[in-house]
Design an enzyme around this catalytic site. Structure first.
Site, PDB file in Angstrom:
ATOM      1  N   SER A   1       0.851  -1.193   0.000  1.00  0.00           N
ATOM      2  CA  SER A   1       0.000   0.000   0.000  1.00  0.00           C
ATOM      3  C   SER A   1       0.882   1.237   0.000  1.00  0.00           C
ATOM      4  CB  SER A   1      -0.882   0.004   1.256  1.00  0.00           C
ATOM      5  OG  SER A   1      -1.604   1.221   1.371  1.00  0.00           O
TER       6      SER A   1
ATOM      7  N   TYR B   1      -3.103  -0.362  10.442  1.00  0.00           N
ATOM      8  CA  TYR B   1      -3.024  -0.887   9.079  1.00  0.00           C
ATOM      9  C   TYR B   1      -1.720  -0.449   8.433  1.00  0.00           C
ATOM     10  CZ  TYR B   1      -4.215  -1.639   4.159  1.00  0.00           C
ATOM     11  OH  TYR B   1      -4.198  -2.037   2.844  1.00  0.00           O
TER      12      TYR B   1
END
Length: 232
Positions: A131, A144
């Site tokens: 990500s 996260y």
């Protein structure tokens, strides 16, 4: 270390929805043999793929699948979760632990289990879906982001360790995708099919990194700047 997709046997984790489903559909269309891993294999709906019961957070589940699928040549570590919330003020760290188990230890478990399989089959490839939040963060997604940052570091580690056996390791970074996980987010979202196309091209070209959108390209470009630039 390039990959010929129509001669590949691919395991996709988290293959029942979102980006995982898009990977599965594109790989089937490219002529690959595809195992679609999911905690609930009945939730896999892609024609032409073989559903496989797989929980990447469970050692025994991963080991059983690796022992059974000895023909795999490419692993796509896609399964991921996001629990949200501040790591400083949350009532407990349970959500963060879940993110670490799935987003960080999950890909590592799968890679460890399948590395000998890939070696026996000529090297192959591992794709880790990371990500832009591997590099940047905000209080709302701290856990996260930390789990993906650790996964990025482990991607670099495994790339070095697996290079000798001829295994290509691809790290994939992207901002928001137009999937269920980002349904609550406003702003630009990349269609998952667009990212998948870039990843499959990277496999065919032997590229080790995919920066899937303007967000990931921008965030990587400011890594050498002040730390404040990496907190939204």
């Amino acid at each position: 270390m390039s990959i010929t997709l129509d001669q590949s046997t691919v395991l996709v984790t988290g293959a029942n929805r979102g980006l995982g489903k898009a990977f599965t559909e594109a790989l089937v269309a490219a002529g690959a043999t595809v195992y679609a891993g999911a905690r609930d294999p009945e939730s896999v709906t892609v024609a032409g793929a073989t559903p496989v019961r797989l929980d990447v957070s469970d050692d025994a589940s991963v080991a059983e699948v690796a022992a059974r699928l000895g023909d795999v040549t490419v692993v796509v570590n896609n399964a991921g979760i996001g629990r949200g919330g501040s790591v400083l003020t949350a009532a407990s760290l349970d959500g963060f632990r879940e993110e670490l188990e799935t987003n960080t230890l999950g890909p590592l478990r799968v890679t460890r289990a399948f590395a000998p399989v890939l070696a026996a089959n000529g090297g192959g490839a591992v794709v880790n879906v990371l990500s832009a939040l591997s590099w940047a963060t905000s209080p709302a997604v701290g856990g996260y982001s930390a789990s993906k940052a650790a996964a990025w570091s482990l991607t670099n580690v495994t790339r070095g360790e697996l290079r000798e056996q001829g295994t290509l390791v691809v790290g994939v970074h992207v901002g928001y995708l137009d999937t269920d996980m980002a349904a609550h987010v406003e702003g630009p979202k990349l269609p998952p099919e667009d990212l998948v196309a870039q990843v499959l091209e990277a496999l065919e070209n032997g590229d080790e990194e995919v920066l899937g959108d303007d967000t990931s390209r921008f965030v990587k470009s400011v890594l050498s700047g002040p730390p404040a630039h990496l907190v939204v």
